[in-house]
Design a protein around this motif. Structure first.
Motif, PDB file in Angstrom:
ATOM      1  N   ARG A  38       0.810  -1.219   0.000  1.00  0.00           N
ATOM      2  CA  ARG A  38       0.000   0.000   0.000  1.00  0.00           C
ATOM      3  C   ARG A  38       0.842   1.267   0.000  1.00  0.00           C
ATOM      4  NH1 ARG A  38      -5.407  -0.652   2.103  1.00  0.00           N
ATOM      5  NH2 ARG A  38      -5.925  -2.852   2.131  1.00  0.00           N
ATOM      6  N   MET A  39       2.107   1.140   0.432  1.00  0.00           N
ATOM      7  CA  MET A  39       2.956   2.331   0.540  1.00  0.00           C
ATOM      8  C   MET A  39       3.878   2.493  -0.676  1.00  0.00           C
ATOM      9  SD  MET A  39       1.560   3.208   3.184  1.00  0.00           S
ATOM     10  CE  MET A  39       2.429   4.767   3.391  1.00  0.00           C
ATOM     11  N   ALA A  40       3.731   1.615  -1.658  1.00  0.00           N
ATOM     12  CA  ALA A  40       4.606   1.723  -2.828  1.00  0.00           C
ATOM     13  C   ALA A  40       4.376   3.058  -3.532  1.00  0.00           C
ATOM     14  CB  ALA A  40       4.326   0.567  -3.791  1.00  0.00           C
ATOM     15  N   LEU A  41       5.460   3.582  -4.084  1.00  0.00           N
ATOM     16  CA  LEU A  41       5.401   4.853  -4.817  1.00  0.00           C
ATOM     17  C   LEU A  41       5.742   4.597  -6.285  1.00  0.00           C
ATOM     18  CD1 LEU A  41       7.226   7.161  -2.249  1.00  0.00           C
ATOM     19  CD2 LEU A  41       4.766   7.066  -2.738  1.00  0.00           C
ATOM     20  N   PRO A  42       5.138   5.331  -7.195  1.00  0.00           N
ATOM     21  CA  PRO A  42       4.172   6.402  -6.958  1.00  0.00           C
ATOM     22  C   PRO A  42       2.745   5.924  -6.770  1.00  0.00           C
ATOM     23  CG  PRO A  42       4.581   6.197  -9.302  1.00  0.00           C
ATOM     24  CD  PRO A  42       5.486   5.200  -8.623  1.00  0.00           C
ATOM     25  N   THR A  43       2.556   4.595  -6.857  1.00  0.00           N
ATOM     26  CA  THR A  43       1.186   4.070  -6.839  1.00  0.00           C
ATOM     27  C   THR A  43       1.111   2.861  -5.924  1.00  0.00           C
ATOM     28  OG1 THR A  43       1.042   4.714  -9.158  1.00  0.00           O
ATOM     29  CG2 THR A  43      -0.708   3.312  -8.325  1.00  0.00           C
ATOM     30  N   PRO A  44       0.160   2.788  -5.042  1.00  0.00           N
ATOM     31  CA  PRO A  44      -0.001   1.589  -4.220  1.00  0.00           C
ATOM     32  C   PRO A  44      -0.200   0.350  -5.097  1.00  0.00           C
ATOM     33  CG  PRO A  44      -1.392   3.363  -3.421  1.00  0.00           C
ATOM     34  CD  PRO A  44      -0.835   3.812  -4.725  1.00  0.00           C
ATOM     35  N   ARG A  45       0.269  -0.781  -4.582  1.00  0.00           N
ATOM     36  CA  ARG A  45       0.170  -2.038  -5.328  1.00  0.00           C
ATOM     37  C   ARG A  45      -0.838  -2.964  -4.661  1.00  0.00           C
ATOM     38  NH1 ARG A  45       6.704  -3.119  -5.757  1.00  0.00           N
ATOM     39  NH2 ARG A  45       7.198  -1.284  -7.026  1.00  0.00           N
ATOM     40  N   TYR A  46      -1.706  -3.529  -5.452  1.00  0.00           N
ATOM     41  CA  TYR A  46      -2.645  -4.531  -4.949  1.00  0.00           C
ATOM     42  C   TYR A  46      -2.597  -5.748  -5.856  1.00  0.00           C
ATOM     43  CZ  TYR A  46      -4.531  -0.820  -1.982  1.00  0.00           C
ATOM     44  OH  TYR A  46      -4.674   0.178  -1.058  1.00  0.00           O
ATOM     45  N   ARG A  47      -2.688  -6.909  -5.238  1.00  0.00           N
ATOM     46  CA  ARG A  47      -2.651  -8.155  -5.997  1.00  0.00           C
ATOM     47  C   ARG A  47      -3.854  -8.282  -6.936  1.00  0.00           C
ATOM     48  NH1 ARG A  47      -2.688 -11.859  -0.889  1.00  0.00           N
ATOM     49  NH2 ARG A  47      -3.749  -9.970  -0.210  1.00  0.00           N
ATOM     50  N   ASN A  48      -3.713  -9.169  -7.900  1.00  0.00           N
ATOM     51  CA  ASN A  48      -4.815  -9.541  -8.790  1.00  0.00           C
ATOM     52  C   ASN A  48      -5.343  -8.364  -9.606  1.00  0.00           C
ATOM     53  OD1 ASN A  48      -4.648 -12.154  -7.642  1.00  0.00           O
ATOM     54  ND2 ASN A  48      -6.021 -11.535  -5.979  1.00  0.00           N
ATOM     55  N   GLN A  49      -4.459  -7.413  -9.887  1.00  0.00           N
ATOM     56  CA  GLN A  49      -4.827  -6.294 -10.757  1.00  0.00           C
ATOM     57  C   GLN A  49      -3.731  -6.110 -11.787  1.00  0.00           C
ATOM     58  OE1 GLN A  49      -5.571  -2.792  -8.388  1.00  0.00           O
ATOM     59  NE2 GLN A  49      -7.035  -3.849  -7.052  1.00  0.00           N
ATOM     60  N   ILE A  50      -4.118  -5.716 -13.002  1.00  0.00           N
ATOM     61  CA  ILE A  50      -3.149  -5.492 -14.076  1.00  0.00           C
ATOM     62  C   ILE A  50      -3.243  -4.035 -14.502  1.00  0.00           C
ATOM     63  CG2 ILE A  50      -4.768  -6.231 -15.904  1.00  0.00           C
ATOM     64  CD1 ILE A  50      -2.364  -7.505 -17.344  1.00  0.00           C
TER      65      ILE A  50
END
Ligand SMILES: [Fe+2]
Length: 636
Positions: A594-606
Motif C-alpha cells: 500500500r505504501m509503494a510509490l508512486p502508486t499503491p500495489r494490490y494483488r490480482n490487478q493489471i
C-alpha cells in the motif's frame, strides 16, 4: 475464435456503420534426390524432414521431441528414425539417443518423450533417417527449484492465409524464452474471405486442399504440413519448446469455407476423433491419461506416446516455485461437438464449458499450487475469460465477444473459488489467464461481473501513448488514466486474477470487421472505427485495463517473485519480415504494498507499467542460451 458471423452480427447489433543453407546437414549422406514427396505436398525443408523439428510440454526431467518423415513409400514399411540430444548446438556432448519407427498409422510423425534430463537446462537435438538428418532443434526443460526469472511467449489464432507471420520469425530470434504458449487455433480449417494475405498456390482455386476447409483426415493432416512449410513457424518450433491447446478451428469437424467452393452445403466431413487425432500427431504435446485426472501419460521407453483418449487436452506443467502452467479446454464441450459434459459441479440447469472432471481438476490444481506457495499460476486459456459483454442489468442485448458470456454460472463458480468463497474458504492469488480467441489485445482484471462487483472503480479512459506497427495505428488502444487506488482504498478489490490476451498471430480483429462492413473504407478509417469499438467495450467493461483491436502479434510474460510483466509485440501482418513493435507493457504484483510509490500495489490487478512509474523499455531474460543453427527454408 468465435465464428466470424457472430462478430459481424455483433457490430450490426451496435449499429456501428463505421465504420537456408538448408541445414539438410546431410554431409556425405545419400542424396535427397533419391527421395520423393507426395505430389503437390506442402514442404518447407529438404526431404524427408521437410516439416522440421519441434519440442514441447517440458517437465523438469523430460521433454517431447517431434519430427515427421515425409516421402513416398509405396510399401508403407516403417521407417527407422534415430534421435540424439546434446548439451551443445554442435551435438558434441550427447546425453541421450534412441530410435523409433515412423509408421503410416501416425501419419509418419515421430514423438519421443526424452527422459533423464536435467532441470532448467537447454538442450539441442536432431533426427536421422533414410540417410538424411533433420535441422537441429533447441529445447529447454522446466526448473525444479527456484529461478529468478521465467519468460513465456504467448500467441493464438495463427492463420497461414491471414499473415506473413513475421512475429513467429521474430520470437524465434529470442534466446531467453523458456516456453511458447499457444492458446488455440494453431491451425485453421478455412481462410477468411476478408483477409486473404497469401496462399501457398498463389491463387484462389478453392478446389485445392490448401485453400479451403478440409474434407477428410488426409487433408486435415496436410493442413498441419502447410503450416509447417512456413519458415517462420519452422524457426519458432526449432528454437523453443511449445505448450499448445486447441480451439474451435483446430478441431472443427464440419465444412464451413467462406470462399465459394464445390463443397458448400456439406455438413460433417470429418469427425471429432480425426481432428483431435491429427492434433496429437502433429503437435509436440504429451497426452494425458484417459481418467480425466489431467495427469500425463508418461512413456519412458522411447516409444510413441499414443493418447488413450484423443479428446482430452487439459494438463499441467510445473515450473518450480515461480510458476505452474496449466492448459485448459473450453472448446470441446461446446454443443457443436456433440459431447454432453457432466455439469454436476454447478447448480441444476447451469451449462458448463469445463465439465465436472476438468473443473474439479483445475480448482484442485490451482489450490494445491497456491498452498505450495508457488508465486504464479498461468492458465493457457482459449477464450477471453473476464467480462467483455454488457452487464446483465443494462437490459441491452449481449455482444457475444467471448463464449463465456453464455456461461456466466461457471465463470461465477471459478471466480468464487479464486475469491475463497468456495467450500474450503481459501482464496487463490496470483492467477494469470493467458488467452486467445478474440483477435484483440486485452489486459484485464478478472471480475465475475459488474453486477456482482458493483463498487469496482478504475480511472477514466485515455488513449495509449504508444503507436502500433503501422503509421495509421496511432496511439493504439485505450488505457485507464489512473489505477483508481490509494494507500487506504483498493478500488478494484473485486478482481480475483488478471488476464493477458495478446491478439492473434494474424487472423483479423476489429480492422477486419470494419473492412467487412464497407470494403471501400481506407485502413485509416478502419482504425478509426476500431478505436470507437474499443472505447465502447472498455466503457461497458471497466475491468479492461487495456484494449486494442487492430494490431496483431504475440505477447511476452516475464515472471519474477515480485511481479509479472506483460508485453504486447506487434507486426504488420501484410508485410514479410515486419519488425516487432512494442505496443504496451503491463504489470501485476505478487504482494500488496500500500505504501509503494508512486502508486499503491494490490494483488490480482493489471495496469500499464506507466501507472507505476516503471521504465517503458523492453524486458529481457536473466539468462540466454545459444540458438540452434539457422537454416534456409525452401517452401514449396
Ligand atoms: Fe481464432
Amino acid at each position: 475464435m468465435a465464428p466470424p458471423l457472430d462478430r459481424r452480427h455483433f457490430l450490426k447489433s451496435l449499429g456501428i456503420g463505421i465504420a537456408a543453407v538448408s541445414l539438410n546437414a546431410c554431409g556425405d549422406a545419400a542424396s535427397e534426390d533419391t527421395l520423393t514427396a507426395p505430389a503437390d505436398f506442402p514442404l518447407g525443408l529438404p526431404l524427408p524432414f521437410a516439416h522440421g523439428v519441434a519440442s514441447g510440454d517440458p517437465l523438469a526431467d523430460r521433454v517431447i521431441l517431434w519430427t515427421r518423415v515425409t516421402h513416398v513409400d509405396p510399401s508403407e514399411s516403417p521407417v527407422r528414425v534415430t534421435w540424439e540430444v546434446a548439451r551443445d548446438p554442435d551435438l558434441q556432448q550427447i546425453v541421450a539417443r534412441g530410435a523409433q519407427d515412423a509408421i503410416a498409422a501416425r501419419d509418419w510423425t515421430v514423438k519421443v518423450d526424452v527422459v533423464g534430463l536435467e532441470p532448467a537446462t537447454t538442450y539441442h537435438y536432431r533426427f536421422s533417417a533414410l540417410g538424411q538428418t533433420s535441422i537441429i532443434g533447441r529445447t529447454r526443460t522446466a526448473p525444479a527449484s527456484a529461478v529468478d526469472n521465467l519468460r513465456f511467449a504467448v500467441l493464438s489464432c495463427s492463420s497461414y492465409w491471414s499473415s506473413y507471420w513475421s512475429g513467429l520469425g521474430n520470437l524465434a530470434q529470442r534466446n531467453d524464452l523458456d516456453l511458447v504458449i499457444h492458446c488455440g487455433d494453431y491451425i485453421y480449417d478455412y481462410p477468411d474471405e476478408d483477409e486473404l494475405v497469401r496462399a501457398r498456390n498463389g491463387d484462389d482455386d478453392t478446389a485445392l486442399p490448401d485453400y479451403r476447409d478440409w474434407l477428410d483426415l488426409a487433408e486435415l493432416r496436410r493442413r498441419y504440413a502447410l503450416w509447417r512449410s512456413d519458415p517462420n513457424l519452422l524457426s519458432a518450433h526449432q528454437q523453443h519448446p511449445w505448450f499448445i491447446v486447441w480451439d474451435n478451428h483446430d478441431i472443427d469437424e464440419d465444412y464451413g469455407n467462406e470462399l465459394a467452393t464445390p463443397y458448400d452445403g456439406q455438413k460433417s466431413m470429418t469427425t471429432l476423433e480425426q481432428t483431435t487425432q491429427a492434433f496429437w500427431e502433429w503437435t509436440p504435446s504429451r497426452p494425458v491419461r484417459a481418467d480425466g485426472s489431467g495427469k500425463f501419460l508418461l512413456v519412458d521407453d522411447g516409444s510413441y506416446p499414443v493418447p488413450e483418449d484423443t479428446r482430452l487436452v487439459y494438463r499441467h506443467l510445473p515450473y518450480g516455485p515461480l510458476a505452474d502452467v496449466f492448459g485448459v479446454d473450453t472448446q470441446i464441450g461446446l454443443p457443436g461437438h456433440g459431447l454432453t459434459l457432466d455439469a454436476g459441479h454447478l447448480p441444476t440447469g447451469t451449462p458448463t464449458l469445463y465439465g465436472r472432471p476438468q473443473f474439479e481438476w483445475i480448482t484442485r490444481s490451482l489450490r494445491t499450487s497456491h498452498q505450495a506457495e508457488v508465486t504464479w499460476r498461468v492458465v493457457n486459456n482459449q477464450a477471453w475469460f473476464s467480462p467483455a459483454d454488457v452487464p446483465a442489468s443494462s437490459g441491452l442485448p449481449k455482444l457475444g465477444i467471448s463464449r463465456w458470456a453464455d456461461y456466466p454460472g461457471e465463470r461465477a463458480a471459478l471466480c468464487e473459488f479464486l475469491r475463497g468463497d468456495g467450500p474450503d474458504g481459501v482464496a487463490v492469488d496470483g492467477t494469470i489467464f493467458v488467452s486467445g480467441d478474440a483477435h484483440g489485445n486485452l489486459g484485464s482484471d478478472v471480475i465475475e461481473s459488474l453486477d456482482v462487483v458493483p463498487d469496482y472503480e478504475p480511472g477514466a479512459l485515455l488513449r495509449n501513448p504508444r503507436n502500433g506497427s503501422t503509421p495509421e495505428n496511432e496511439r493504439a488502444g485505450w488505457i485507464h488514466a489512473t489505477t483508481g487506488n490509494t494507500s487506504d482504498w483498493n478500488s478494484r478489490a473485486g478482481s480475483v486474477a488478471v488476464e493477458f490476451a495478446p491478439s492473434s498471430m494474424g487472423r483479423g480483429g476489429a480492422d477486419e470487421l470494419v473492412k467487412h462492413s464497407n470494403q471501400a473504407w481506407s485502413f485509416a478509417a478502419q482504425v478509426a472505427g476500431a478505436r470507437t469499438l474499443e472505447s465502447l467495450l472498455a466503457g461497458l467493461n471497466p475491468n479492461m485495463q487495456f484494449i486494442e483491436w487492430v494490431d496483431h502479434g504475440y505477447g511476452i510474460v516475464d515472471l519474477t517473485a515480485e511481479r509479472a510483466l506483460f508485453e504486447f509485440w506487434w507486426q504488420d501482418k501484410l508485410t514479410p519480415d515486419s519488425p516487432d513493435v512494442l505496443g504496451m507493457q503491463m504489470v501485476t504484483w505478487a504482494r500488496d504494498d500500500r505504501m509503494a510509490l508512486p502508486t499503491p500495489r494490490y494483488r490480482n490487478q493489471i495496469d500499464p507499467v506507466s501507472l507505476h512509474g516503471m521504465a517503458t523499455e523492453e524486458t529481457s531474460g536473466t539468462r540466454t542460451s545459444s540458438p540452434a543453427p539457422a537454416f534456409v527454408a525452401t517452401p514449396r
